[in-house]
Design a protein around this motif. Structure first.
Motif, PDB file in Angstrom:
ATOM      1  N   ALA A 182     -25.195   0.550   9.812  1.00  0.00           N
ATOM      2  CA  ALA A 182     -26.862   0.401   9.005  1.00  0.00           C
ATOM      3  C   ALA A 182     -26.777   1.743   8.328  1.00  0.00           C
ATOM      4  O   ALA A 182     -26.337   2.859   8.712  1.00  0.00           O
ATOM      5  N   CYS A 183     -27.237   1.727   6.974  1.00  0.00           N
ATOM      6  CA  CYS A 183     -27.294   3.108   6.301  1.00  0.00           C
ATOM      7  C   CYS A 183     -28.481   2.573   5.438  1.00  0.00           C
ATOM      8  O   CYS A 183     -28.542   1.641   4.584  1.00  0.00           O
ATOM      9  N   ALA A 184     -29.776   3.411   5.595  1.00  0.00           N
ATOM     10  CA  ALA A 184     -30.944   3.378   4.689  1.00  0.00           C
ATOM     11  C   ALA A 184     -31.141   4.191   3.792  1.00  0.00           C
ATOM     12  O   ALA A 184     -30.877   5.646   3.883  1.00  0.00           O
ATOM     13  N   SER A 185     -31.407   4.078   2.435  1.00  0.00           N
ATOM     14  CA  SER A 185     -31.341   5.223   1.475  1.00  0.00           C
ATOM     15  C   SER A 185     -32.732   4.863   0.654  1.00  0.00           C
ATOM     16  O   SER A 185     -33.180   3.739   0.487  1.00  0.00           O
ATOM     17  N   ARG A 186     -33.227   5.828   0.262  1.00  0.00           N
ATOM     18  CA  ARG A 186     -34.178   5.798  -0.758  1.00  0.00           C
ATOM     19  C   ARG A 186     -33.973   4.993  -2.248  1.00  0.00           C
ATOM     20  O   ARG A 186     -32.770   4.973  -2.432  1.00  0.00           O
ATOM     21  N   HIS A 187     -34.797   4.489  -2.920  1.00  0.00           N
ATOM     22  CA  HIS A 187     -34.646   3.843  -4.105  1.00  0.00           C
ATOM     23  C   HIS A 187     -33.769   4.476  -5.071  1.00  0.00           C
ATOM     24  O   HIS A 187     -32.842   3.955  -5.540  1.00  0.00           O
ATOM     25  N   GLY A 188     -34.253   5.576  -5.305  1.00  0.00           N
ATOM     26  CA  GLY A 188     -33.525   6.631  -6.269  1.00  0.00           C
ATOM     27  C   GLY A 188     -32.253   6.990  -5.998  1.00  0.00           C
ATOM     28  O   GLY A 188     -31.406   7.094  -6.819  1.00  0.00           O
ATOM     29  N   VAL A 189     -31.930   7.038  -4.776  1.00  0.00           N
ATOM     30  CA  VAL A 189     -30.302   7.452  -4.286  1.00  0.00           C
ATOM     31  C   VAL A 189     -29.506   6.274  -4.808  1.00  0.00           C
ATOM     32  O   VAL A 189     -28.457   6.310  -5.268  1.00  0.00           O
ATOM     33  N   VAL A 190     -29.937   4.950  -4.491  1.00  0.00           N
ATOM     34  CA  VAL A 190     -29.366   3.866  -4.638  1.00  0.00           C
ATOM     35  C   VAL A 190     -29.266   3.489  -6.264  1.00  0.00           C
ATOM     36  O   VAL A 190     -28.056   3.271  -6.670  1.00  0.00           O
ATOM     37  N   ALA A 191     -30.118   3.762  -6.771  1.00  0.00           N
ATOM     38  CA  ALA A 191     -30.278   3.563  -8.278  1.00  0.00           C
ATOM     39  C   ALA A 191     -29.337   4.356  -8.882  1.00  0.00           C
ATOM     40  O   ALA A 191     -28.851   3.982 -10.046  1.00  0.00           O
ATOM     41  N   ALA A 192     -29.068   5.503  -8.509  1.00  0.00           N
ATOM     42  CA  ALA A 192     -28.158   6.499  -9.151  1.00  0.00           C
ATOM     43  C   ALA A 192     -26.569   5.964  -8.958  1.00  0.00           C
ATOM     44  O   ALA A 192     -25.897   6.195  -9.714  1.00  0.00           O
ATOM     45  N   GLY A 193     -26.473   5.236  -7.910  1.00  0.00           N
ATOM     46  CA  GLY A 193     -25.078   4.606  -7.506  1.00  0.00           C
ATOM     47  C   GLY A 193     -24.054   5.715  -7.274  1.00  0.00           C
ATOM     48  O   GLY A 193     -22.883   5.622  -7.506  1.00  0.00           O
ATOM     49  N   ARG A 194     -24.334   6.804  -6.741  1.00  0.00           N
ATOM     50  CA  ARG A 194     -23.472   7.739  -6.610  1.00  0.00           C
ATOM     51  C   ARG A 194     -23.021   8.252  -5.212  1.00  0.00           C
ATOM     52  O   ARG A 194     -22.264   9.093  -4.818  1.00  0.00           O
ATOM     53  N   GLY A 195     -23.884   7.813  -4.213  1.00  0.00           N
ATOM     54  CA  GLY A 195     -23.564   8.055  -2.899  1.00  0.00           C
ATOM     55  C   GLY A 195     -24.968   8.389  -2.067  1.00  0.00           C
ATOM     56  O   GLY A 195     -25.997   8.219  -2.384  1.00  0.00           O
ATOM     57  N   PRO A 196     -24.878   8.783  -0.877  1.00  0.00           N
ATOM     58  CA  PRO A 196     -25.981   8.881   0.007  1.00  0.00           C
ATOM     59  C   PRO A 196     -26.866   9.929  -0.170  1.00  0.00           C
ATOM     60  O   PRO A 196     -27.957  10.122   0.403  1.00  0.00           O
ATOM     61  N   GLY A 197     -26.575  11.032  -1.293  1.00  0.00           N
ATOM     62  CA  GLY A 197     -27.409  12.114  -1.563  1.00  0.00           C
ATOM     63  C   GLY A 197     -26.869  13.299  -0.791  1.00  0.00           C
ATOM     64  O   GLY A 197     -26.199  13.176   0.107  1.00  0.00           O
ATOM     65  N   ARG A 198     -27.575  14.498  -0.828  1.00  0.00           N
ATOM     66  CA  ARG A 198     -27.328  15.670  -0.257  1.00  0.00           C
ATOM     67  C   ARG A 198     -28.080  15.855   1.010  1.00  0.00           C
ATOM     68  O   ARG A 198     -27.521  16.312   2.028  1.00  0.00           O
ATOM     69  N   ASN A 199     -29.258  15.260   1.279  1.00  0.00           N
ATOM     70  CA  ASN A 199     -29.977  15.402   2.528  1.00  0.00           C
ATOM     71  C   ASN A 199     -29.694  14.346   3.361  1.00  0.00           C
ATOM     72  O   ASN A 199     -30.392  13.310   3.173  1.00  0.00           O
ATOM     73  N   VAL A 200     -28.922  14.368   4.301  1.00  0.00           N
ATOM     74  CA  VAL A 200     -28.662  12.998   4.966  1.00  0.00           C
ATOM     75  C   VAL A 200     -28.621  13.142   6.484  1.00  0.00           C
ATOM     76  O   VAL A 200     -28.429  14.275   7.382  1.00  0.00           O
ATOM     77  N   GLY A 201     -29.584  12.267   7.134  1.00  0.00           N
ATOM     78  CA  GLY A 201     -29.709  12.304   8.366  1.00  0.00           C
ATOM     79  C   GLY A 201     -28.806  11.238   9.156  1.00  0.00           C
ATOM     80  O   GLY A 201     -28.471  10.246   8.835  1.00  0.00           O
ATOM     81  N   ILE A 202     -28.847  11.194  10.559  1.00  0.00           N
ATOM     82  CA  ILE A 202     -27.995  10.552  11.269  1.00  0.00           C
ATOM     83  C   ILE A 202     -28.774   9.854  12.566  1.00  0.00           C
ATOM     84  O   ILE A 202     -29.477  10.485  13.258  1.00  0.00           O
ATOM     85  N   VAL A 203     -28.498   8.733  12.618  1.00  0.00           N
ATOM     86  CA  VAL A 203     -28.788   7.870  14.098  1.00  0.00           C
ATOM     87  C   VAL A 203     -27.635   7.832  14.765  1.00  0.00           C
ATOM     88  O   VAL A 203     -26.699   7.022  14.315  1.00  0.00           O
ATOM     89  N   PRO A 204     -27.365   8.526  15.803  1.00  0.00           N
ATOM     90  CA  PRO A 204     -26.315   8.381  16.711  1.00  0.00           C
ATOM     91  C   PRO A 204     -26.005   7.030  17.255  1.00  0.00           C
ATOM     92  O   PRO A 204     -26.851   6.438  18.075  1.00  0.00           O
ATOM     93  N   VAL A 205     -24.818   6.455  17.268  1.00  0.00           N
ATOM     94  CA  VAL A 205     -24.525   5.450  18.186  1.00  0.00           C
ATOM     95  C   VAL A 205     -23.297   6.156  19.179  1.00  0.00           C
ATOM     96  O   VAL A 205     -22.331   6.419  18.859  1.00  0.00           O
ATOM     97  N   ARG A 206     -23.681   6.049  20.184  1.00  0.00           N
ATOM     98  CA  ARG A 206     -22.949   6.471  21.440  1.00  0.00           C
ATOM     99  C   ARG A 206     -21.705   5.568  22.087  1.00  0.00           C
ATOM    100  O   ARG A 206     -20.786   6.046  22.693  1.00  0.00           O
ATOM    101  N   SER A 207     -22.132   4.695  22.024  1.00  0.00           N
ATOM    102  CA  SER A 207     -21.355   3.546  22.580  1.00  0.00           C
ATOM    103  C   SER A 207     -19.868   3.420  21.786  1.00  0.00           C
ATOM    104  O   SER A 207     -19.973   3.462  20.546  1.00  0.00           O
ATOM    105  N   TRP A 208     -18.993   3.106  22.492  1.00  0.00           N
ATOM    106  CA  TRP A 208     -17.492   2.969  21.769  1.00  0.00           C
ATOM    107  C   TRP A 208     -17.534   1.966  20.819  1.00  0.00           C
ATOM    108  O   TRP A 208     -16.850   1.948  19.896  1.00  0.00           O
TER     109      TRP A 208
END
Length: 250
Positions: A182-208
């Motif tokens: 799962a990767c959630a991004s703001r409209h402007g980030v996806v509209a630019a089509g170049r990647g997730p942006g510079r200010n990126v947060g993480i939701v950790p998944v600890r299970s293998w």
């Protein structure tokens, strides 16, 4: 639907036909089409206003529709070639829905079919983490506290963590991106089509199981064994998984 008034979130499942269709028909995982697990995870999420599948093949499109997914267009051939970046695929989908159907969204969530094993609630958690923050994107990542090493351009092997000699419990975690979960991004980030942006947060998944990728044949086998085992003993997976019934095996 989105839990926040006025906020619309789009779920996009980008599917290469070769990843979900084989010569004998749909690729199966524990008795169900592989694609079914990600479609189910998207449809189960309460934060998504709409979910669409972007695919390059008719067979994959027909399969997605048979599983209840929305496939409003076929991906152009130039976006189905090897080497095309996933952000270009997401950008095309967002623009198509806006230009052809007038459908606009604030948040876009990518879910890849090659990562079928997700804990319940993960998609909503990623959307919530984005909408309650100032991040450009929030993605899932596997949390790791083992020692990691990297090779420098000069060929020297060095530890990644500065406190390499400390115990595992005391090391700061490292995170391996698994954005296909799962990767959630703001409209402007996806509209630019170049990647997730510079200010990126993480939701950790600890299970293998967060590292399972079915594009690897071994990964498909591991996913099947996990799902079969979790149907009999849910505690083995560390919690409820999307795609497993609550009332026992099926």
């Amino acid at each position: 639907m989105s839990s926040q008034p006025g906020l619309r979130s789009l779920g996009i499942i980008p599917v290469r036909e070769a990843d979900v269709i084989a010569a004998g028909g749909p690729i199966q995982l524990a008795g169900r089409p592989l694609l079914a697990y990600t479609i189910e995870a998207a449809r189960e999420a309460t934060r998504l206003s709409r979910v669409v599948v972007s695919t390059d093949g008719r067979a994959a499109a027909d399969l997605a529709r048979s599983l209840g997914a929305d496939v409003p267009f076929m991906r152009p051939a130039e976006l189905a070639r090897p080497g095309v970046g996933i952000w270009q695929v997401l950008q095309h989908c967002l623009n198509w829905l806006q230009d052809e159907q007038g459908d606009r969204f604030d948040t876009i969530v990518m879910l890849e079919a090659s990562h079928p094993v997700r804990p319940r609630g993960l998609v909503d958690s990623v959307v919530d983490a984005l909408t309650s923050s100032q991040f450009d994107s929030v993605l899932t990542a596997h949390e790791e506290r083992h020692a990691f090493w990297m090779q420098t351009p000069e060929g020297e092997i060095r530890p990644v963590a500065l406190d390499h000699e400390s115990s595992r419990q005391k090391r700061p975690p490292l995170f391996r991106e698994v954005a296909g979960l799962a990767c959630a991004s703001r409209h402007g980030v996806v509209a630019a089509g170049r990647g997730p942006g510079r200010n990126v947060g993480i939701v950790p998944v600890r299970s293998w199981f967060g590292l399972i990728d079915t594009q690897d044949p071994f990964g498909l086998l591991v996913a099947e064994k996990l799902i079969e085992a979790a149907r009999e003993q849910p505690a083995l997976s560390g919690g409820p998984l999307v795609g497993l019934p609550d009332d026992g095996p099926r």
